[in-house]
Design a protein around this motif. Structure first.
Motif, short mmCIF file in Angstrom:
data_model
loop_
_atom_site.label_atom_id
_atom_site.label_comp_id
_atom_site.label_asym_id
_atom_site.label_seq_id
_atom_site.Cartn_x
_atom_site.Cartn_y
_atom_site.Cartn_z
N PHE A 67 0.99 -1.35 0.05
CA PHE A 67 0.13 -0.04 0.12
C PHE A 67 0.96 1.12 0.03
N ILE A 68 1.91 1.09 0.84
CA ILE A 68 2.77 2.51 0.93
C ILE A 68 3.47 2.75 -0.27
N LYS A 69 4.08 1.82 -0.85
CA LYS A 69 4.70 1.79 -2.17
C LYS A 69 3.78 2.28 -3.07
N GLN A 70 2.74 2.20 -3.25
CA GLN A 70 1.74 2.65 -4.01
C GLN A 70 1.12 4.00 -3.65
N GLY A 71 1.65 4.36 -2.71
CA GLY A 71 1.28 5.90 -2.30
C GLY A 71 0.00 5.96 -1.63
N ARG A 72 -0.51 4.70 -0.97
CA ARG A 72 -1.80 4.60 -0.58
C ARG A 72 -1.47 4.84 1.02
N VAL A 73 -2.82 5.10 1.83
CA VAL A 73 -2.44 5.15 3.32
C VAL A 73 -3.17 4.19 3.86
N LEU A 74 -2.56 3.65 4.85
CA LEU A 74 -2.91 2.42 5.71
C LEU A 74 -4.33 2.92 6.41
N ASP A 75 -5.37 2.36 6.40
CA ASP A 75 -6.30 2.82 7.00
C ASP A 75 -6.89 1.64 7.81
N ASN A 76 -6.33 1.25 9.07
CA ASN A 76 -6.66 0.00 9.78
C ASN A 76 -6.46 0.45 11.11
#
Length: 184
Positions: A67-76
């Protein structure tokens, strides 16, 4: 054959070391080592902002690195809370160890922003002499910026409030409290 050669022993695996030292039966081990080797045992406690440390622990879960490598934010929030509780479990042990052993706290952001003075204090604490070249060489390889992993996760207000409550329980973490937080 090896007399007076070994001066420093290090361990970069903080959680494992904390848990080991946190068990009372290992307190004897540390004092036995010091007595047997006729050395003073000192510990360096490297401290990073809990927001970033906990976020890094959550992000390092295998599935979340992508997720992070794709520029996304972890929402957990559940995973973040589990990592937060583990972090503060270790912090509770460290708070006790700070009273039991000769420990120097080293704040990550201080080392990054002012490496020479921090390294100089570290050498003094360990009773080592440090040349200007040594301090300069070491300072040249210190990261230039802190890693702000906190921006890669979504913190709920409830999680932040709970985290600040935990931070307030540990003197060595107080610098990470918001100015408006009442420690009393």
């Amino acid at each position: 054959r090896y007399d007076n050669l070994l001066k420093i022993v290090g361990d970069k695996h903080g959680p494992e070391t904390t848990q080991f030292l946190g068990h009372s039966e290992h307190e004897l081990t540390v004092s036995d080592i010091a007595k047997h080797l006729n050395v003073t045992v000192r510990f360096l406690h490297v401290i990073r902002d809990p927001l970033d440390n906990i976020a890094t622990m959550a992000v390092r879960e295998n599935a979340n690195r992508k997720f992070i490598k794709q520029g996304r934010v972890l929402d957990n929030a559940y995973l973040l809370r589990q990592k937060m509780l583990y972090y503060f479990y270790l912090s509770s042990i460290n708070s006790k160890l700070l009273t039991r052993y000769d420990v120097m706290n080293i704040y990550n952001e201080d080392l990054i922003s002012h490496p020479k003075p921090v390294l100089s204090r570290l050498c003094h604490f360990l009773h080592l002499s440090c040349s200007a070249k040594f301090l300069s060489d070491c300072s040249s390889i210190v990261f230039r910026n802190t890693s702000r992993t906190r921006n890669n996760v979504r913190w709920t207000e409830n999680l932040k409030d709970e985290m600040y409550w935990h931070i307030a329980q540990h003197q060595f973490l107080h610098r990470y409290l918001p100015v408006s937080f009442d420690v009393t």
